[in-house]
Design a protein around this motif. Sequence first.
Motif, short mmCIF file in Angstrom:
data_model
loop_
_atom_site.label_atom_id
_atom_site.label_comp_id
_atom_site.label_asym_id
_atom_site.label_seq_id
_atom_site.Cartn_x
_atom_site.Cartn_y
_atom_site.Cartn_z
N ALA A 151 46.74 47.43 22.30
CA ALA A 151 47.04 46.53 21.18
C ALA A 151 48.15 45.55 21.53
CB ALA A 151 47.41 47.35 19.96
N GLN A 152 48.98 45.93 22.49
CA GLN A 152 50.09 45.05 22.89
C GLN A 152 49.63 43.79 23.63
OE1 GLN A 152 52.39 46.66 26.24
NE2 GLN A 152 50.84 48.23 26.51
N TYR A 153 48.36 43.81 24.12
CA TYR A 153 47.85 42.66 24.87
C TYR A 153 47.10 41.70 23.95
CZ TYR A 153 48.77 45.41 29.11
OH TYR A 153 49.36 46.13 30.10
N SER A 154 47.27 40.40 24.15
CA SER A 154 46.52 39.40 23.38
C SER A 154 45.09 39.32 23.96
CB SER A 154 47.19 38.04 23.51
OG SER A 154 47.05 37.57 24.84
N VAL A 161 42.50 49.86 33.16
CA VAL A 161 42.64 49.30 31.80
C VAL A 161 41.56 49.94 30.93
CG1 VAL A 161 42.76 47.18 30.46
CG2 VAL A 161 43.36 47.14 32.89
N ILE A 162 41.99 50.64 29.89
CA ILE A 162 41.05 51.40 29.04
C ILE A 162 41.24 50.98 27.58
CG2 ILE A 162 40.32 53.73 28.35
CD1 ILE A 162 39.98 53.24 31.38
N LYS A 163 40.13 50.76 26.91
CA LYS A 163 40.19 50.28 25.52
C LYS A 163 40.66 51.38 24.56
CE LYS A 163 37.61 46.81 22.97
NZ LYS A 163 38.59 45.80 23.32
N THR A 164 41.93 51.34 24.19
CA THR A 164 42.49 52.28 23.20
C THR A 164 43.57 51.52 22.43
OG1 THR A 164 44.36 53.02 24.55
CG2 THR A 164 42.28 54.20 24.87
N GLU A 216 45.12 37.71 27.28
CA GLU A 216 45.61 38.61 28.35
C GLU A 216 44.51 39.61 28.74
OE1 GLU A 216 50.42 38.90 27.62
OE2 GLU A 216 49.10 39.92 26.23
N LEU A 217 43.76 40.07 27.73
CA LEU A 217 42.68 41.03 28.02
C LEU A 217 41.57 40.37 28.83
CD1 LEU A 217 42.36 43.15 24.73
CD2 LEU A 217 43.33 43.84 26.92
N SER A 218 41.27 39.08 28.50
CA SER A 218 40.25 38.36 29.29
C SER A 218 40.71 38.20 30.73
CB SER A 218 39.98 36.97 28.73
OG SER A 218 39.68 37.05 27.40
N ALA A 219 41.99 37.88 30.89
CA ALA A 219 42.53 37.71 32.25
C ALA A 219 42.46 39.03 33.02
CB ALA A 219 43.98 37.20 32.17
N LEU A 220 42.78 40.12 32.33
CA LEU A 220 42.71 41.44 32.98
C LEU A 220 41.28 41.77 33.37
CD1 LEU A 220 45.10 43.76 30.90
CD2 LEU A 220 45.24 43.33 33.36
N THR A 221 40.34 41.45 32.46
CA THR A 221 38.93 41.77 32.72
C THR A 221 38.44 41.04 33.98
OG1 THR A 221 38.61 42.00 30.35
CG2 THR A 221 36.62 41.84 31.68
N GLU A 222 38.91 39.81 34.14
CA GLU A 222 38.50 39.04 35.32
C GLU A 222 38.97 39.69 36.62
OE1 GLU A 222 39.51 34.88 35.00
OE2 GLU A 222 38.38 34.77 33.11
N GLU A 223 40.01 40.50 36.51
CA GLU A 223 40.53 41.17 37.72
C GLU A 223 39.83 42.49 38.01
OE1 GLU A 223 44.82 41.47 38.24
OE2 GLU A 223 45.01 39.99 36.63
N ILE A 224 38.91 42.89 37.11
CA ILE A 224 38.22 44.18 37.30
C ILE A 224 36.87 43.92 37.97
CG2 ILE A 224 37.24 46.20 36.14
CD1 ILE A 224 39.25 45.63 33.82
N PRO A 225 36.69 44.35 39.23
CA PRO A 225 35.44 44.07 39.93
C PRO A 225 34.20 44.49 39.17
CG PRO A 225 37.07 44.83 41.48
CD PRO A 225 37.69 44.98 40.11
#
Length: 246
Positions: free
Chosen positions: A193-196, A186-189, A199-208
């Motif tokens: 923009a399609q993610y709320s 997941v890369i910030k570009t 959703e981004l916080s949830a994704l971040t929690e999955e990144i060790p």
Amino acid sequence: MKNKKRAVVTGASRGIGKEIALLLGKNGYTVLVNYKKNKEAAEEVVALIRENGGWAKAFCADVSKRTEAFSLIEAAEKELGGIDILVNNAGISQTKLFTDVSEEELEEVFASNLKSAFYTAQAAEPLMRHQAFGRIINIASVWGEEGASMEAAYSASKAGLIGLTKALAKELAPSGITVNAVSPGVIKTDMLAQYSEDELSALTEEIPLGYIAGGREVAEAVLFLSGEGASYITGQVIAVNGGFHI
Ligand code: NAP
């Protein structure tokens, strides 16, 4: 002496491609900055490279179209005097139920993310073979490795790009050309923009490693694969994902 520092980066006006172009430019590569629509943004990337003492030029080509992809490599011959490094970064995302994907939408994703790399590699191969040196670096995706729900076309296109990387690595090795993929997580570009925010916080929690990286982290892997230190690496998929997928 052969110049081994002439690079073409597709989709370099924004996001990951921009960071790749800037980093290669900073490290002495001459760069053809490809874009599809955003001329102004691409010219900005060129200006930034030139400000740092590098050399770059912008070139408009929709690489999802075979003739335009070939025109990009022709431009590399004309503007850079050839091509040593081809970075196939241009791509589009698509999020929808796979049953809702039309034939045209499927074709657009495959043409933008997969066929584009096939075309540019076909165009660049004779030049690279002739000089017995070339590096092709395809920007894949974690979703091409593990698949994403609601992103069937995107996941399939990126899985296809990984397959293309491995097949070309075998076919082109005798010509002195290495072919590898860099697979971002997941890369910030703009693509995010399609993610709320949720959703981004949830994704971040999955990144060790605990954060969403920028394009620079991906660019560092591309710089490595472009350089002398990667001469014996081919057919590999280098993940840049903070441990998101291991
Ligand atoms: P982005 O910010 O949306 O930028 C896309 C870039 O590709 C732009 O420069 C755009 O040009 C260009 N482009 C799109 N279609 C093109 C075409 N047909 N011909 C030429 N250029 C085209 O995307 P990004 O997030 O940087 O993504 C770059 C690559 O990384 C993509 O292949 C993507 O699939 C992959 N990736 C991204 C992520 C992520 O989380 N961001 C994760 C995994 C993989 P214009 O500015 O002219 O429109």
